[in-house]
Design a protein around this motif. Structure first.
Motif, PDB file in Angstrom:
ATOM      1  N   GLY A 192       9.616 -10.780 -14.499  1.00  0.00           N
ATOM      2  CA  GLY A 192       8.896 -10.506 -13.317  1.00  0.00           C
ATOM      3  C   GLY A 192       9.609 -10.132 -12.229  1.00  0.00           C
ATOM      4  N   TYR A 193       9.637  -8.875 -11.575  1.00  0.00           N
ATOM      5  CA  TYR A 193      10.292  -8.536 -10.713  1.00  0.00           C
ATOM      6  C   TYR A 193       9.410  -8.317  -9.239  1.00  0.00           C
ATOM      7  CZ  TYR A 193      14.810  -8.399 -12.836  1.00  0.00           C
ATOM      8  OH  TYR A 193      16.113  -8.609 -13.521  1.00  0.00           O
ATOM      9  N   ASP A 194       9.774  -8.496  -8.184  1.00  0.00           N
ATOM     10  CA  ASP A 194       8.912  -8.174  -7.049  1.00  0.00           C
ATOM     11  C   ASP A 194       8.205  -7.103  -7.062  1.00  0.00           C
ATOM     12  OD1 ASP A 194       8.551  -9.142  -3.770  1.00  0.00           O
ATOM     13  OD2 ASP A 194       8.821  -7.032  -4.098  1.00  0.00           O
ATOM     14  N   PHE A 195       8.687  -5.831  -7.278  1.00  0.00           N
ATOM     15  CA  PHE A 195       7.963  -4.725  -7.068  1.00  0.00           C
ATOM     16  C   PHE A 195       6.747  -4.716  -7.948  1.00  0.00           C
ATOM     17  CE2 PHE A 195       8.670   0.228  -7.159  1.00  0.00           C
ATOM     18  CZ  PHE A 195       7.370   0.356  -6.400  1.00  0.00           C
ATOM     19  N   MET A 196       6.841  -4.982  -9.077  1.00  0.00           N
ATOM     20  CA  MET A 196       5.743  -5.008 -10.011  1.00  0.00           C
ATOM     21  C   MET A 196       4.880  -6.053  -9.698  1.00  0.00           C
ATOM     22  SD  MET A 196       7.812  -6.673 -13.448  1.00  0.00           S
ATOM     23  CE  MET A 196       6.265  -7.165 -14.374  1.00  0.00           C
ATOM     24  N   ILE A 197       5.281  -7.026  -9.163  1.00  0.00           N
ATOM     25  CA  ILE A 197       4.369  -8.241  -8.905  1.00  0.00           C
ATOM     26  C   ILE A 197       3.511  -7.950  -7.682  1.00  0.00           C
ATOM     27  CG2 ILE A 197       4.077 -10.805  -8.347  1.00  0.00           C
ATOM     28  CD1 ILE A 197       4.967 -10.582 -11.025  1.00  0.00           C
ATOM     29  N   GLN A 198       3.975  -7.165  -6.711  1.00  0.00           N
ATOM     30  CA  GLN A 198       3.188  -6.502  -5.667  1.00  0.00           C
ATOM     31  C   GLN A 198       1.860  -5.699  -6.263  1.00  0.00           C
ATOM     32  OE1 GLN A 198       4.691  -4.796  -2.129  1.00  0.00           O
ATOM     33  NE2 GLN A 198       6.983  -5.869  -2.405  1.00  0.00           N
ATOM     34  N   GLY A 199       2.472  -5.058  -7.407  1.00  0.00           N
ATOM     35  CA  GLY A 199       1.176  -4.159  -7.902  1.00  0.00           C
ATOM     36  C   GLY A 199       0.225  -5.144  -8.671  1.00  0.00           C
ATOM     37  N   MET A 200       0.737  -5.895  -9.456  1.00  0.00           N
ATOM     38  CA  MET A 200      -0.053  -6.824 -10.342  1.00  0.00           C
ATOM     39  C   MET A 200      -1.062  -7.705  -9.416  1.00  0.00           C
ATOM     40  SD  MET A 200       2.334  -7.675 -13.533  1.00  0.00           S
ATOM     41  CE  MET A 200       1.035  -8.423 -14.563  1.00  0.00           C
ATOM     42  N   GLY A 201      -0.446  -8.049  -8.327  1.00  0.00           N
ATOM     43  CA  GLY A 201      -1.128  -9.298  -7.613  1.00  0.00           C
ATOM     44  C   GLY A 201      -1.889  -8.613  -6.537  1.00  0.00           C
ATOM     45  N   GLY A 202      -2.277  -7.339  -6.721  1.00  0.00           N
ATOM     46  CA  GLY A 202      -3.123  -6.936  -5.541  1.00  0.00           C
ATOM     47  C   GLY A 202      -2.705  -6.181  -4.180  1.00  0.00           C
ATOM     48  N   LEU A 203      -1.342  -6.389  -4.027  1.00  0.00           N
ATOM     49  CA  LEU A 203      -0.917  -6.193  -2.677  1.00  0.00           C
ATOM     50  C   LEU A 203      -1.039  -4.387  -2.491  1.00  0.00           C
ATOM     51  CD1 LEU A 203       0.093  -6.780   0.177  1.00  0.00           C
ATOM     52  CD2 LEU A 203       2.356  -6.810  -0.868  1.00  0.00           C
ATOM     53  N   MET A 204      -0.622  -3.860  -3.534  1.00  0.00           N
ATOM     54  CA  MET A 204      -0.479  -2.328  -3.255  1.00  0.00           C
ATOM     55  C   MET A 204      -1.771  -1.736  -3.355  1.00  0.00           C
ATOM     56  SD  MET A 204       3.184  -1.654  -5.499  1.00  0.00           S
ATOM     57  CE  MET A 204       2.934   0.028  -5.357  1.00  0.00           C
ATOM     58  N   SER A 205      -2.843  -2.602  -3.783  1.00  0.00           N
ATOM     59  CA  SER A 205      -4.109  -1.893  -3.761  1.00  0.00           C
ATOM     60  C   SER A 205      -4.659  -1.715  -2.430  1.00  0.00           C
ATOM     61  CB  SER A 205      -5.031  -2.409  -4.622  1.00  0.00           C
ATOM     62  OG  SER A 205      -5.346  -3.956  -4.200  1.00  0.00           O
ATOM     63  N   VAL A 206      -4.038  -2.654  -1.358  1.00  0.00           N
ATOM     64  CA  VAL A 206      -4.575  -2.603  -0.153  1.00  0.00           C
ATOM     65  C   VAL A 206      -3.743  -2.111   1.088  1.00  0.00           C
ATOM     66  CG1 VAL A 206      -6.346  -4.376  -0.364  1.00  0.00           C
ATOM     67  CG2 VAL A 206      -3.899  -4.939   0.352  1.00  0.00           C
ATOM     68  N   THR A 207      -2.438  -1.534   0.454  1.00  0.00           N
ATOM     69  CA  THR A 207      -1.280  -1.251   1.211  1.00  0.00           C
ATOM     70  C   THR A 207      -1.139   0.147   1.112  1.00  0.00           C
ATOM     71  OG1 THR A 207      -0.147  -3.379   1.060  1.00  0.00           O
ATOM     72  CG2 THR A 207       0.983  -1.520   1.649  1.00  0.00           C
ATOM     73  N   GLY A 208      -1.182   1.068   2.262  1.00  0.00           N
ATOM     74  CA  GLY A 208      -1.090   2.655   2.201  1.00  0.00           C
ATOM     75  C   GLY A 208      -2.037   3.263   2.763  1.00  0.00           C
ATOM     76  N   GLU A 209      -2.161   4.511   2.880  1.00  0.00           N
ATOM     77  CA  GLU A 209      -3.061   5.250   3.438  1.00  0.00           C
ATOM     78  C   GLU A 209      -4.475   5.303   2.636  1.00  0.00           C
ATOM     79  OE1 GLU A 209      -3.196   6.504   6.564  1.00  0.00           O
ATOM     80  OE2 GLU A 209      -1.171   5.760   6.777  1.00  0.00           O
ATOM     81  N   PRO A 210      -5.687   5.641   3.051  1.00  0.00           N
ATOM     82  CA  PRO A 210      -6.860   5.271   2.550  1.00  0.00           C
ATOM     83  C   PRO A 210      -6.882   6.555   1.332  1.00  0.00           C
ATOM     84  CG  PRO A 210      -7.260   5.315   4.611  1.00  0.00           C
ATOM     85  CD  PRO A 210      -5.779   5.658   4.472  1.00  0.00           C
TER      86      PRO A 210
END
Length: 409
Positions: free
Chosen positions: A149-167
């Motif tokens: 497990g690497y940070d980038f994939m964990i940011q995706g799997m753990g929900g962070l990337m679903s709330v980060t970025g433009e709408p």
């Protein structure tokens, strides 16, 4: 403030079998607090991040050394020992170090250290007081336990990337990771807390224990209010760009010459903000008077505030909002950060003597203890810099045996 008291972790020895970021971040915290951290590295290669460049630290002659900036970020105040644990003698020496250590931190794959006799169950037989912390992507149990497990994939799997970025639907929309490895960093911080808790408990029981840290667990936990936004409604939060799901106005605004952040946290601040922006009547408007009203009428309010902010320069607004007690700030580059008077006053940039470069920059720990402050003893070590010292002084090996070991790699 000077003090005759020892550092908080003075006399505590940490055996560091970690690499990359989450583990080294944890052990750097322990080292900063005074622990003797012995970092075990592969001969000839060392921590993976030693090669994660450019950029590299520049020497006194202006030429780059072999020390990657990434590695330098997480390995201050440690001693580096090169031992090949895949050899019988190398593993034996690490076990000997573990017998004399208080804490061991490792981030090998689940079960990866068992064949060397360096797993928790093996070592606690020899050192029942050992606090053994394992850091992995998914923890020691569960269907994903053996996955890397690497940070980038964990940011995706753990929900962070679903709330980060433009709408969705906005220009540049789509999943976006954070600009630093926040899953790694938070895991390193949580691991530090877990280890210190186990250390405190050991004062009562005299026994160590296994601290099982997972990047995914930590990433999910750090979703904080977004977790509860979902758990209380059943509706998954979505990306909102620089807006806040629970506060309005709490976002980036464009001025006549740049951008600034306005972060209104309560109704009193909102009234003060409206007065500064020349629209005091908005604080009495039923659509906007309370924060809950502003969240419900977000688009209408921002459509009024944004044009007002755009009328004047960023620094005008920053000065006026500060005077009115409204939280606001610039969006700094790191070059701006290190010129900021508050950052300079807090001494966040430090320099340490470095054997290859003369001096190496480092960033001060945010831990500020009044009587036992963080100590900046040593720059991140060169690969194997302390091998002879540790084998001789900690394990009591003779000089001849050390030379023989070095000859065998």
């Amino acid at each position: 403030m000077s003090s005759s008291r020892n550092a908080p972790l003075h006399g505590i020895r940490v055996l560091d079998l970690t690499r990359v970021l989450a583990g080294p971040w944890c052990t750097q915290n322990l080292a900063d607090l005074g622990a003797d951290v012995i970092k075990i590295e592969r001969p000839g290669a060392g921590d993976d991040t030693r090669g994660w460049g450019p950029p590299y630290l520049k020497g006194e002659d202006g030429e780059s050394t072999s020390e990657a900036a990434y590695y330098l970020s997480a390995n201050r105040n440690k001693r580096s020992v090169t031992l090949d644990i895949s050899t019988e003698r190398g593993a034996e020496l690490v076990r000997a170090l573990a017998r004399g250590s208080d804490i061991l931190v490792e981030n090998f794959k689940v079960g990866g250290l068992k064949k060397y006799g360096l797993d928790y169950d093996s070592l606690r037989q020899e050192n029942p007081a050992l606090i053994y912390c394992s850091i992995t992507g998914f923890g020691q149990t569960g269907p994903y336990a053996k996955r890397p497990g690497y940070d980038f994939m964990i940011q995706g799997m753990g929900g962070l990337m679903s709330v980060t970025g433009e709408p969705d639907g906005a220009p540049g929309a789509g999943p976006q990771k954070a600009g630093v490895a926040v899953a790694d960093l938070m895991t390193g911080m949580y691991a530090t807390v877990g280890i210190l808790a186990a250390l405190q408990e050991r004062h009562r029981s005299g026994l160590g224990q296994h601290v099982d840290m997972a990047l995914l667990d930590c990433q999910v936990a750090m979703m904080a209010n977004q977790n509860m936004n979902y758990l209380t409604t059943g509706q998954a939060p979505r990306r909102m760009g620089n807006a806040h799901p629970n506060l309005v106005p709490y976002q980036v605004f464009e001025s006549s010459d740049g951008h600034l952040i306005i972060a209104v946290g309560n109704d009193t601040q909102f009234a003060a903000c409206c007065a500064v922006l020349g629209r005091p009547e908005l604080a009495q408007d039923a659509r906007f008077a309370r924060n809950a009203d502003r969240v419900g009428n977000r688009d209408a309010l921002i459509a009024i505030l944004a044009p007002a902010v755009k009328q004047k320069a960023r620094d005008h607004w920053l000065g006026a909002l500060e005077a009115a007690g409204v939280p606001a700030g610039p969006i700094n580059t790191l070059a701006d950060v290190y010129e900021d008077p508050q950052v300079r006053a807090r001494g966040l940039r430090q320099e340490l003597p470095h054997p290859a470069a003369g001096v190496a920059p480092t960033v001060a720990s945010p831990l500020r203890l009044s009587d036992t402050p963080v100590q900046y003893r040593n720059a991140p070590p060169l690969l194997g810099q302390h091998t002879e010292e540790v084998l001789r002084d900690v394990l009591g090996l003779a000089e001849e045996e050390i030379r023989v070991l070095a000859g065998k790699g």
